[in-house]
Design a protein around this motif. Structure first.
Motif, PDB file in Angstrom:
ATOM      1  N   THR A 224      -3.359   3.864  -1.889  1.00  7.73           N
ATOM      2  CA  THR A 224      -3.618   3.053  -3.071  1.00  7.73           C
ATOM      3  C   THR A 224      -2.595   1.928  -3.144  1.00  7.73           C
ATOM      4  O   THR A 224      -1.497   2.038  -2.597  1.00  7.73           O
ATOM      5  N   ASP A 225      -2.955   0.871  -3.830  1.00  6.03           N
ATOM      6  CA  ASP A 225      -2.007  -0.220  -4.033  1.00  6.03           C
ATOM      7  C   ASP A 225      -1.089   0.053  -5.219  1.00  6.03           C
ATOM      8  O   ASP A 225       0.028  -0.453  -5.265  1.00  6.03           O
ATOM      9  N   ASP A 226      -1.550   0.834  -6.187  1.00  6.91           N
ATOM     10  CA  ASP A 226      -0.766   1.121  -7.392  1.00  6.91           C
ATOM     11  C   ASP A 226      -1.119   2.532  -7.874  1.00  6.91           C
ATOM     12  O   ASP A 226      -2.104   2.718  -8.583  1.00  6.91           O
ATOM     13  N   ASP A 227      -0.316   3.513  -7.468  1.00  8.57           N
ATOM     14  CA  ASP A 227      -0.645   4.894  -7.800  1.00  8.57           C
ATOM     15  C   ASP A 227      -0.551   5.167  -9.298  1.00  8.57           C
ATOM     16  O   ASP A 227      -1.355   5.929  -9.833  1.00  8.57           O
ATOM     17  N   ASP A 228       0.385   4.548  -9.983  1.00  7.09           N
ATOM     18  CA  ASP A 228       0.478   4.745 -11.432  1.00  7.09           C
ATOM     19  C   ASP A 228      -0.799   4.267 -12.124  1.00  7.09           C
ATOM     20  O   ASP A 228      -1.320   4.934 -13.016  1.00  7.09           O
ATOM     21  N   ALA A 229      -1.297   3.103 -11.703  1.00  6.53           N
ATOM     22  CA  ALA A 229      -2.537   2.578 -12.290  1.00  6.53           C
ATOM     23  C   ALA A 229      -3.722   3.470 -11.940  1.00  6.53           C
ATOM     24  O   ALA A 229      -4.591   3.714 -12.790  1.00  6.53           O
TER      25      ALA A 229
ATOM     26  N   LEU B  71      -8.169  21.841   4.049  1.00 10.10           N
ATOM     27  CA  LEU B  71      -8.018  23.213   3.586  1.00 10.10           C
ATOM     28  C   LEU B  71      -7.314  24.037   4.660  1.00 10.10           C
ATOM     29  O   LEU B  71      -7.740  24.058   5.825  1.00 10.10           O
ATOM     30  N   GLY B  72      -6.235  24.706   4.256  1.00  8.58           N
ATOM     31  CA  GLY B  72      -5.481  25.551   5.169  1.00  8.58           C
ATOM     32  C   GLY B  72      -5.729  27.026   4.897  1.00  8.58           C
ATOM     33  O   GLY B  72      -6.583  27.399   4.084  1.00  8.58           O
ATOM     34  N   ALA B  73      -4.963  27.832   5.566  1.00  8.88           N
ATOM     35  CA  ALA B  73      -5.082  29.283   5.441  1.00  8.88           C
ATOM     36  C   ALA B  73      -4.817  29.724   4.006  1.00  8.88           C
ATOM     37  O   ALA B  73      -3.987  29.148   3.300  1.00  8.88           O
ATOM     38  N   ASP B  74      -5.544  30.734   3.594  1.00 12.00           N
ATOM     39  CA  ASP B  74      -5.356  31.355   2.282  1.00 12.00           C
ATOM     40  C   ASP B  74      -5.483  30.393   1.109  1.00 12.00           C
ATOM     41  O   ASP B  74      -4.838  30.574   0.083  1.00 12.00           O
ATOM     42  N   GLY B  75      -6.273  29.327   1.265  1.00 11.26           N
ATOM     43  CA  GLY B  75      -6.544  28.431   0.148  1.00 11.26           C
ATOM     44  C   GLY B  75      -5.544  27.314  -0.070  1.00 11.26           C
ATOM     45  O   GLY B  75      -5.592  26.626  -1.088  1.00 11.26           O
ATOM     46  N   ARG B  76      -4.641  27.094   0.859  1.00 19.78           N
ATOM     47  CA  ARG B  76      -3.705  25.977   0.724  1.00 19.78           C
ATOM     48  C   ARG B  76      -4.469  24.686   0.937  1.00 19.78           C
ATOM     49  O   ARG B  76      -5.106  24.475   1.963  1.00 19.78           O
ATOM     50  N   LEU B  77      -4.407  23.793  -0.053  1.00 20.74           N
ATOM     51  CA  LEU B  77      -5.132  22.535  -0.009  1.00 20.74           C
ATOM     52  C   LEU B  77      -4.146  21.383   0.101  1.00 20.74           C
ATOM     53  O   LEU B  77      -3.188  21.288  -0.664  1.00 20.74           O
ATOM     54  N   PHE B  78      -4.376  20.513   1.064  1.00 20.96           N
ATOM     55  CA  PHE B  78      -3.563  19.329   1.268  1.00 20.96           C
ATOM     56  C   PHE B  78      -4.450  18.115   1.036  1.00 20.96           C
ATOM     57  O   PHE B  78      -5.555  18.035   1.570  1.00 20.96           O
ATOM     58  N   GLY B  79      -3.985  17.185   0.205  1.00 18.55           N
ATOM     59  CA  GLY B  79      -4.737  15.973  -0.061  1.00 18.55           C
ATOM     60  C   GLY B  79      -3.957  14.741   0.329  1.00 18.55           C
ATOM     61  O   GLY B  79      -2.725  14.740   0.338  1.00 18.55           O
ATOM     62  N   TYR B  80      -4.684  13.686   0.663  1.00 19.36           N
ATOM     63  CA  TYR B  80      -4.075  12.425   1.063  1.00 19.36           C
ATOM     64  C   TYR B  80      -4.965  11.274   0.611  1.00 19.36           C
ATOM     65  O   TYR B  80      -6.193  11.353   0.706  1.00 19.36           O
ATOM     66  N   TYR B  81      -4.341  10.225   0.104  1.00 18.23           N
ATOM     67  CA  TYR B  81      -5.065   8.988  -0.180  1.00 18.23           C
ATOM     68  C   TYR B  81      -4.097   7.825  -0.122  1.00 18.23           C
ATOM     69  O   TYR B  81      -2.878   8.002  -0.103  1.00 18.23           O
TER      70      TYR B  81
ATOM     71  N   MET C  73       0.830  -1.176   0.000  1.00 13.55           N
ATOM     72  CA  MET C  73       0.000   0.000   0.000  1.00 13.55           C
ATOM     73  C   MET C  73       0.877   1.243   0.000  1.00 13.55           C
ATOM     74  O   MET C  73       1.882   1.296   0.692  1.00 13.55           O
ATOM     75  N   THR C  74       0.505   2.204  -0.815  1.00 11.12           N
ATOM     76  CA  THR C  74       1.235   3.461  -0.925  1.00 11.12           C
ATOM     77  C   THR C  74       0.385   4.591  -0.365  1.00 11.12           C
ATOM     78  O   THR C  74      -0.813   4.673  -0.638  1.00 11.12           O
ATOM     79  N   ARG C  75       1.005   5.440   0.426  1.00  9.19           N
ATOM     80  CA  ARG C  75       0.354   6.642   0.922  1.00  9.19           C
ATOM     81  C   ARG C  75       0.801   7.797   0.034  1.00  9.19           C
ATOM     82  O   ARG C  75       1.994   7.960  -0.219  1.00  9.19           O
ATOM     83  N   VAL C  76      -0.152   8.584  -0.445  1.00  5.71           N
ATOM     84  CA  VAL C  76       0.158   9.691  -1.347  1.00  5.71           C
ATOM     85  C   VAL C  76      -0.395  10.981  -0.743  1.00  5.71           C
ATOM     86  O   VAL C  76      -1.558  11.041  -0.357  1.00  5.71           O
TER      87      VAL C  76
END
Length: 129
Positions: free
Chosen positions: A57-62, A45-55, A1-4
């Protein structure tokens, strides 16, 4: 599993509309994210519109390839592109990836393994042959 993890910048004057469009995300887009193999997906969502995402997956390229080929994802990303500052390309394909420098579970697992190895080595060294 990969954390992105990734970050994007939303135009500060567009933050409220961005949040509104995610409350909720269209069901067909949610289905495509899941079908791509992404799970435990969150946006923060952070200050001034800074967006942080996390997910995860088993295969991020796929997962990336699946979403890149998806007409549903293409339509969603096209509708969301107007919110982002300094982005060249689709948001789901051009976000700035972040490097993971710490993960509690991984370090606890490694520390436990090291402790077990050290304890075994110590016991072996202290035993007469």
């Amino acid at each position: 599993m990969t954390r992105v993890a990734f970050e994007l910048q939303i135009a500060p004057d567009r933050v409220e509309e961005y949040v509104r469009r995610h409350s909720p995300v269209r069901a067909e887009m949610l289905a495509e994210i899941a079908a791509a193999g992404r799970r435990n997906y969150s946006l923060f969502l952070g200050a001034d519109g800074r967006l942080f995402g996390y997910y995860e997956t088993d295969d991020d390229d796929a997962a990336q390839a699946y979403l890149a080929a998806s007409p549903v994802a293409a339509a969603w990303e096209a509708s969301m592109a107007e919110f982002f500052v300094g982005l060249h390309g689709r948001p789901d394909q051009a976000a700035t990836p972040l490097t993971e420098v710490f993960h509690l579970h991984d370090q606890l697992t490694a520390a436990t393994a090291d402790s077990t190895t050290t304890d075994t080595d110590t016991d072996t060294e202290g035993t007469a042959s």
